[in-house]
Design a protein around this motif. Structure first.
Motif, PDB file in Angstrom:
ATOM      1  N   MET A   1     -12.317  -3.920  -8.074  1.00  0.00           N
ATOM      2  CA  MET A   1     -10.849  -3.423  -7.344  1.00  0.00           C
ATOM      3  C   MET A   1     -10.841  -2.230  -6.802  1.00  0.00           C
ATOM      4  N   THR A   2     -10.894  -2.534  -5.692  1.00  0.00           N
ATOM      5  CA  THR A   2     -10.761  -1.489  -4.572  1.00  0.00           C
ATOM      6  C   THR A   2      -9.295  -1.314  -3.767  1.00  0.00           C
ATOM      7  N   GLN A   3      -9.285  -0.410  -3.002  1.00  0.00           N
ATOM      8  CA  GLN A   3      -7.958  -0.085  -2.429  1.00  0.00           C
ATOM      9  C   GLN A   3      -7.753  -1.128  -1.586  1.00  0.00           C
ATOM     10  N   GLN A   4      -8.628  -1.936  -1.125  1.00  0.00           N
ATOM     11  CA  GLN A   4      -8.121  -3.050  -0.010  1.00  0.00           C
ATOM     12  C   GLN A   4      -7.856  -3.976  -0.708  1.00  0.00           C
ATOM     13  N   ASN A   5      -8.552  -4.214  -2.276  1.00  0.00           N
ATOM     14  CA  ASN A   5      -7.966  -5.432  -2.910  1.00  0.00           C
ATOM     15  C   ASN A   5      -6.679  -5.179  -3.440  1.00  0.00           C
ATOM     16  N   ASN A   6      -5.996  -4.004  -3.673  1.00  0.00           N
ATOM     17  CA  ASN A   6      -4.664  -3.563  -4.025  1.00  0.00           C
ATOM     18  C   ASN A   6      -3.705  -4.030  -3.181  1.00  0.00           C
ATOM     19  N   ALA A   7      -4.211  -3.755  -1.637  1.00  0.00           N
ATOM     20  CA  ALA A   7      -3.221  -3.911  -0.708  1.00  0.00           C
ATOM     21  C   ALA A   7      -2.865  -5.326  -0.809  1.00  0.00           C
ATOM     22  N   LYS A   8      -3.274  -6.298  -1.484  1.00  0.00           N
ATOM     23  CA  LYS A   8      -2.833  -7.515  -1.562  1.00  0.00           C
ATOM     24  C   LYS A   8      -1.748  -7.941  -2.269  1.00  0.00           C
ATOM     25  N   TYR A   9      -1.311  -6.951  -3.227  1.00  0.00           N
ATOM     26  CA  TYR A   9      -0.164  -7.162  -3.955  1.00  0.00           C
ATOM     27  C   TYR A   9       1.139  -6.092  -3.533  1.00  0.00           C
ATOM     28  N   LYS A  10       2.421  -6.346  -3.860  1.00  0.00           N
ATOM     29  CA  LYS A  10       3.162  -5.539  -3.588  1.00  0.00           C
ATOM     30  C   LYS A  10       4.330  -5.570  -4.828  1.00  0.00           C
ATOM     31  N   ALA A  11       4.866  -4.375  -4.831  1.00  0.00           N
ATOM     32  CA  ALA A  11       5.469  -4.145  -5.784  1.00  0.00           C
ATOM     33  C   ALA A  11       7.025  -4.908  -6.231  1.00  0.00           C
ATOM     34  N   TYR A  12       7.304  -5.369  -7.412  1.00  0.00           N
ATOM     35  CA  TYR A  12       8.605  -6.025  -7.394  1.00  0.00           C
ATOM     36  C   TYR A  12       9.770  -5.403  -7.155  1.00  0.00           C
ATOM     37  N   PRO A  13      10.858  -5.846  -6.492  1.00  0.00           N
ATOM     38  CA  PRO A  13      11.921  -5.362  -5.955  1.00  0.00           C
ATOM     39  C   PRO A  13      12.790  -4.790  -7.342  1.00  0.00           C
ATOM     40  N   PHE A  14      13.434  -3.607  -7.218  1.00  0.00           N
ATOM     41  CA  PHE A  14      14.506  -3.292  -8.117  1.00  0.00           C
ATOM     42  C   PHE A  14      15.812  -4.112  -7.854  1.00  0.00           C
ATOM     43  N   VAL A  15      16.522  -4.242  -8.936  1.00  0.00           N
ATOM     44  CA  VAL A  15      17.734  -4.956  -8.853  1.00  0.00           C
ATOM     45  C   VAL A  15      18.934  -3.861  -8.399  1.00  0.00           C
ATOM     46  N   GLU A  16      19.505  -4.605  -7.162  1.00  0.00           N
ATOM     47  CA  GLU A  16      20.455  -3.544  -6.318  1.00  0.00           C
ATOM     48  C   GLU A  16      21.999  -4.072  -6.931  1.00  0.00           C
ATOM     49  N   ASP A  17      22.910  -2.965  -6.641  1.00  0.00           N
ATOM     50  CA  ASP A  17      24.160  -3.420  -6.974  1.00  0.00           C
ATOM     51  C   ASP A  17      24.423  -3.601  -8.463  1.00  0.00           C
ATOM     52  N   LEU A  18      23.957  -2.630  -9.351  1.00  0.00           N
ATOM     53  CA  LEU A  18      23.937  -2.768 -10.529  1.00  0.00           C
ATOM     54  C   LEU A  18      24.823  -1.701 -11.301  1.00  0.00           C
TER      55      LEU A  18
END
Length: 561
Positions: A1-18
């Motif tokens: 698990m390298t920094q390069q591998n981590n870059a394959k993933y993105k954080a799930y978005p927050f729920v807006e307007d709540l």
């Protein structure tokens, strides 16, 4: 698990307007439960259940108290269809239980689904189609409007097919599969389009199931999604919001609990979390979490061992020994400090007039799920004096003095170290028996007689005793007669002068072992020699005086005299 591998993933978005309100809520009542063990659970097995095992699982679910049970996908396989027909034709569905069946939005599948339900009094037909961004793009290659049309046409087909079976009361459920992978606005749009077709009312509500088909975020975001959906939808009172969480991130229970706080009404899940990939939400844990907070879960988990046995028989899966509430080891303690705290907590609870459960390390009373107190303390090389003392008292009636417990605890720990495993309770008693009661050398009490004399004055009572005794030392008898302030004092004086030399009696304890007319008593005595060495001795006899004399002999023998 390298920094390069981590870059394959993105954080799930927050729920807006709540304007979220769920963090200030708590779970105060049980949801509607729906077991999907016979669908999601079964399709996740290496060896799916046959007809006999399906019936056993269905019966267990009814015994536990499920009122809604998804029994299969009748258009997918003959065994699914045959099982549903068997339930109906053999009258195996209790009057207060509603079966649920799953179908995709395809005409021939829907027709087969209704055919399988012929003759049933009431049923829930569960329609689903995938709505996620990824599946629309990669799997189906369809636009949003095409996905909506699939759902709408499926809903229309359900209503048309229903007309063929007027004897059955049909209820409906719709799932935008992969809800957590779908834009919230699109999930709401497609569900409301299905509602437009179904025309649900407050008296005849539709179930909108919002599944975390893949768990993709922290539990709070799933709760935000449920609150957003509930607050934005039209005709909320005509819908039952249902949860169906998977456990890809290991937090399905937490996600479901927070989503219930966010306004959901219903939970679909499985016993012990069986399901595809990392499993469905575990209803056993969810229900008993509620129970531990004083909320009636409306499910009967009072015989957890029976539930485990049937579950293991029909699924061929184990239940982890550390599984919350149900695992073999969850009501045990190997750590000495934990054992001591549990021991004290159990005694305090037994002596208390309060009915509120409060025992360290035990969130619920094990008897509430059919376990026994005897299984709480188990002993291995990590165990301490508290656990050992608990077993000696609970199982064998020996109430070891607190200052004696470290000595005996070390003896048991030494034995456990040699064995390298957990010890049976009888083995702990055997250590006690061999270390104390069976040590008969070098000293043996041959005979003992005492005559008590009491000299009374106006303000005091002086108790004197004359003792006659014979003690064998490696077979050589030594007799003496001596006076003292009571039999024990007199005997100790005689042994010091005539047998072993000086010693000091440090501690003395006694208690009855049983309560009948021929009851035995136990005496515990600690002796210290002039060189600083000390040891406890134990004596058991129907006469407490003899028991105390035997305890002196035992202590001296253990010191090597």
């Amino acid at each position: 698990m390298t920094q390069q591998n981590n870059a394959k993933y993105k954080a799930y978005p927050f729920v807006e307007d709540l304007q979220r309100t769920w963090p200030d809520k708590r779970i105060e009542k049980a949801p509607v439960w729906c077991s999907v063990d016979l669908r999601d659970g079964n399709q996740a097995l290496n060896q799916p259940m046959d007809l006999k095992k399906k019936k056993e699982m269905f019966q267990l679910l009814c015994e536990i108290g499920f009122k809604e049970i998804e029994v299969g996908f009748p258009s997918a396989a003959a065994v699914e269809y045959d099982f549903i027909r068997a339930l109906i034709e053999q009258n195996l569905i209790p009057p207060d239980v509603v079966i649920q069946v799953l179908t995709q939005a395809r005409p021939h599948l829907i027709e087969k689904t209704y055919e399988s339900l012929k003759g049933v009094k009431e049923a829930i037909v569960h329609l689903y189609n995938s709505t996620s961004i990824l599946q629309r793009k990669v799997v189906f290659r369809m636009k949003k409007q095409e996905i909506i049309e699939l759902a709408v046409q499926g809903a229309k087909m359900l209503l048309e097919e229903e007309k063929k079976y007027p004897e059955t009361k049909f209820r409906y459920e719709y799932s935008p599969e992969s809800f957590t992978g779908t834009e919230l606005e699109f999930s709401l749009e497609i569900c409301e389009r299905v509602m437009d077709v179904m025309q649900p009312t407050k008296e005849n509500r539709i179930i909108l199931n919002l599944p975390a088909t893949v768990e993709m975020s922290t539990p709070n975001i799933y709760a935000d999604m449920i609150e957003w959906f509930s607050s934005k939808m039209n005709n909320r009172e005509a819908a039952i919001i249902s949860l169906h969480a998977h456990n890809d991130r290991g937090s399905a229970v937490a996600a479901t609990e927070l989503a219930l706080m966010a306004g959901a009404d219903r939970v679909e899940g499985t016993l012990f979390g069986n399901g595809e990939r990392t499993g469905n939400v575990d209803i056993v844990t969810l229900a008993l979490n509620m129970f531990s907070q004083g909320v009636d879960p409306q499910l009967d988990m009072s015989d957890i061992d029976h539930i485990i046995k049937v579950y293991k028989d029909v699924t061929l899966l184990p239940v982890h020994p550390r599984h919350p509430y149900a695992g073999e080891l969850v009501y045990t303690a190997f750590s000495g400090s934990h054992q001591d705290a549990i021991n004290k907590g159990m005694n305090a609870y037994a002596a208390s007039s309060s009915h509120r459960w409060a025992v360290p390390y035990l969130p619920i009373d094990p008897t509430d799920v059919g376990r026994t107190y005897e299984s709480i303390i188990r002993i291995n090389s990590q165990s301490g004096k508290g656990g050992v003392a608990y077993i000696m008292d609970r199982d064998y009636g020996f109430k070891l003095p607190k200052s004696m417990q470290p000595e005996f605890g070390r003896l048991v720990q030494s034995f456990a170290d040699r064995e390298g495993r957990e010890l049976e309770h009888k083995e702990i008693y055997d250590v006690f028996n061999q270390s104390y009661l069976q040590i008969k050398k070098p000293l043996v009490l041959q005979n003992f007689n005492v005559v008590k004399r009491h000299n009374r004055s106006e303000n005091t009572v002086e108790s004197l005793a004359e003792v006659q005794a014979t003690v064998a030392v490696n077979g050589e008898e030594k007799s003496f007669m001596v006076n003292g302030n009571g039999p024990l004092d007199a005997f100790c004086s005689g042994v010091k002068k005539n047998v072993v030399g000086d010693f000091t009696l440090l501690h003395y304890h006694e208690h009855a072992l049983t309560s009948n007319s021929s009851a035995k008593a136990a005496a515990y005595i600690e002796i210290r020699r002039p060189d600083g060495r000390s040891a406890w001795g134990v004596g058991v006899d129907t006469d407490i005086t003899i028991a105390s004399i035997e305890a002196v002999i035992n202590s001296l023998n253990r010191l090597g005299d």
